[in-house]
Design a protein around this motif. Structure first.
Motif, PDB file in Angstrom:
ATOM      1  N   THR A   1     -49.277 -14.421 -50.925  1.00  0.00           N
ATOM      2  CA  THR A   1     -48.707 -15.479 -51.777  1.00  0.00           C
ATOM      3  C   THR A   1     -47.435 -16.075 -51.183  1.00  0.00           C
ATOM      4  O   THR A   1     -46.941 -17.083 -51.689  1.00  0.00           O
ATOM      5  N   ILE A   2     -46.899 -15.449 -50.119  1.00  0.00           N
ATOM      6  CA  ILE A   2     -45.709 -15.982 -49.458  1.00  0.00           C
ATOM      7  C   ILE A   2     -46.161 -16.937 -48.363  1.00  0.00           C
ATOM      8  O   ILE A   2     -47.008 -16.606 -47.532  1.00  0.00           O
ATOM      9  N   TYR A   3     -45.583 -18.130 -48.344  1.00  0.00           N
ATOM     10  CA  TYR A   3     -46.020 -19.148 -47.394  1.00  0.00           C
ATOM     11  C   TYR A   3     -45.681 -18.764 -45.960  1.00  0.00           C
ATOM     12  O   TYR A   3     -46.461 -19.027 -45.036  1.00  0.00           O
ATOM     13  N   TRP A   4     -44.533 -18.136 -45.728  1.00  0.00           N
ATOM     14  CA  TRP A   4     -44.087 -17.766 -44.387  1.00  0.00           C
ATOM     15  C   TRP A   4     -43.545 -16.344 -44.406  1.00  0.00           C
ATOM     16  O   TRP A   4     -42.667 -16.012 -45.206  1.00  0.00           O
ATOM     17  N   SER A   5     -44.065 -15.495 -43.537  1.00  0.00           N
ATOM     18  CA  SER A   5     -43.551 -14.121 -43.431  1.00  0.00           C
ATOM     19  C   SER A   5     -43.849 -13.589 -42.032  1.00  0.00           C
ATOM     20  O   SER A   5     -44.820 -14.000 -41.389  1.00  0.00           O
ATOM     21  N   LYS A   6     -43.007 -12.677 -41.549  1.00  0.00           N
ATOM     22  CA  LYS A   6     -43.202 -12.091 -40.219  1.00  0.00           C
ATOM     23  C   LYS A   6     -42.267 -10.910 -40.022  1.00  0.00           C
ATOM     24  O   LYS A   6     -41.440 -10.612 -40.887  1.00  0.00           O
ATOM     25  N   SER A   7     -42.420 -10.208 -38.889  1.00  0.00           N
ATOM     26  CA  SER A   7     -41.455  -9.224 -38.388  1.00  0.00           C
ATOM     27  C   SER A   7     -41.242  -8.056 -39.344  1.00  0.00           C
ATOM     28  O   SER A   7     -40.386  -8.112 -40.229  1.00  0.00           O
ATOM     29  N   ALA A   8     -41.984  -6.965 -39.125  1.00  0.00           N
ATOM     30  CA  ALA A   8     -41.892  -5.818 -40.035  1.00  0.00           C
ATOM     31  C   ALA A   8     -41.630  -4.522 -39.290  1.00  0.00           C
ATOM     32  O   ALA A   8     -42.227  -4.256 -38.240  1.00  0.00           O
ATOM     33  N   ALA A   9     -40.733  -3.705 -39.839  1.00  0.00           N
ATOM     34  CA  ALA A   9     -40.399  -2.395 -39.290  1.00  0.00           C
ATOM     35  C   ALA A   9     -40.647  -1.350 -40.373  1.00  0.00           C
ATOM     36  O   ALA A   9     -40.060  -1.416 -41.454  1.00  0.00           O
TER      37      ALA A   9
END
Length: 385
Positions: free
Chosen positions: A185-193
């Motif tokens: 549902t989030i339009y833009w997401s990235k980069s996960a630790a």
């Protein structure tokens, strides 16, 4: 008693988590200055650009057999544009020598060739490529969990969605099980630790630190479904090196004192660069997170621990310089005694390496081990005297 307790809490609150980080670039490769670990100009890769890379290990019976480097790789596009690139792919390679502290001035990997492609873009949601991997190996189930940006090419823009895939055989591109976007549902997401906390036992959450521009946190109990926490975990600071963007780095790593050492990436605006449409400088900072409750930040760096300085980081001279003035950390490995080997992308073109040494004040760290009630007993005894 009240005065004694007040002094104790001031010490704990103000001084306990004052850790320092020393950075030393490694991989001299026969020269006095540090050189890239992987560079296509030296013939290390068939891809033009090789940068933001994750690091994980291959384990057998709980023992580390070899390290694996998951490389973000791209070629220069054929459209004639100076900064045009093809879709990102993720080849997987191993070092020719052990990644041990005594061997770090001659780091050399297998050639990054097309037969080393471990994870490739698939379908519409990944039509612009798969980018910026972070990988965590889970001994409990034998899976490698790959967090990556699934980037879609739309008619007028590209959209990034944080996605997850897992496998027990990371070198086999056909073995990956795609979970899909974690936050559809989030339009833009990235980069996960990911902070994996199996040692805490069943029923305890794991934590995911993710995002760019601002960083958020999510919790998971099964490593498949993730629930976002309501508030921002980390935001930019107008008067610091991270005034334009903050973005997750590699998975947090444990320190000797039981807390977590978390490296985050950041951008500072505005600076002049060799690219007319780019006016930021990317730096790395750090956080110390509470070992019992990683949602608590105990310390945030006032100064960057890594900034672009060398010509291949700044993007000047005889270098590729796709995006100049950038250092970006995604891969890390503990070396022991609070030393950590990191791999970082430089100018979005080559891959560098450095050793970070974390030093926390032992006296002040030991103060934290006293709880309020222990100190109250000590203060009470002093009062009776």
């Amino acid at each position: 008693t009240i005065f004694c307790l007040l002094v104790f809490h001031i010490l704990v609150g103000c001084f306990c988590m004052q850790c320092k980080v020393q950075t030393e670039r490694v991989n001299k490769r026969g020269g006095k200055k540090a050189q890239p670990v992987i560079s296509s100009k030296r013939g290390d890769s068939v891809w033009t650009y090789n940068y933001n890379s994750a690091l994980s290990g291959v384990y057998e019976n709980g023992e580390l057999v070899e390290d694996l480097l998951f490389v973000r790789a791209q070629n220069k596009s054929s459209d004639g544009k100076k900064y045009g690139v093809t879709q990102s792919q993720i080849p997987v390679v191993s070092p020719k020598n052990k990644l041990a502290e005594k061997d770090l001035d001659n780091i050399e990997f297998e050639k990054v060739d097309y037969d080393k492609l471990g994870f490739d873009h698939l379908g519409v949601l990944e039509s612009y490529g798969v980018e910026d991997p972070r990988v965590v190996y889970r001994e409990k189930d034998g899976y490698y969990y790959l967090f990556y940006s699934a980037v879609e090419q739309k008619p007028k823009e590209v959209v990034s969605r944080l996605a997850l895939a897992k496998t027990k055989t990371p070198r086999d591109p056909t073995s990956w099980e795609r979970v899909g976007p974690l936050f559809p549902t989030i339009y833009w997401s990235k980069s996960a630790a990911l902070i994996l906390r199996d040692e805490k036992g069943e029923g305890e959450p794991h934590y995911l630190i993710f995002g760019d521009h601002d960083i958020r946190m999510a919790v998971t109990y099964d490593l498949i479904t993730y629930k976002r926490l309501p508030d921002f975990f980390l935001q930019t600071r107008a008067d610091h090196f991270d005034n334009s963007l903050v973005e997750s780095g590699p998975p947090p790593m444990k320190l000797k004192n039981g807390n977590y050492f978390f490296i985050y990436n950041s951008a500072y605006c505005c600076v002049n660069t060799t690219r007319p449409d780019f006016h930021e400088q990317y730096n790395a900072g750090f956080l110390i997170l509470d070992g019992d409750d990683p949602t608590k930040i105990l310390q945030r760096s006032e100064e960057p621990i890594l900034s672009p300085e060398l010509d291949w980081e700044v993007g000047t001279g005889d270098n590729l310089g796709l995006v100049p003035n950038v250092v970006f950390v995604e891969g890390a490995k503990p070396l022991g005694d609070d030393k950590f080997l990191i791999f970082y992308g430089a100018s979005d073109s080559v891959l560098g390496a450095a050793v970070l040494t974390v030093t926390c004040d032992q006296f002040l760290s030991s103060i934290k081990k006293f709880n309020h009630y222990s100190m109250k007993r000590i203060c009470s005894k002093k009062k009776k005297k």
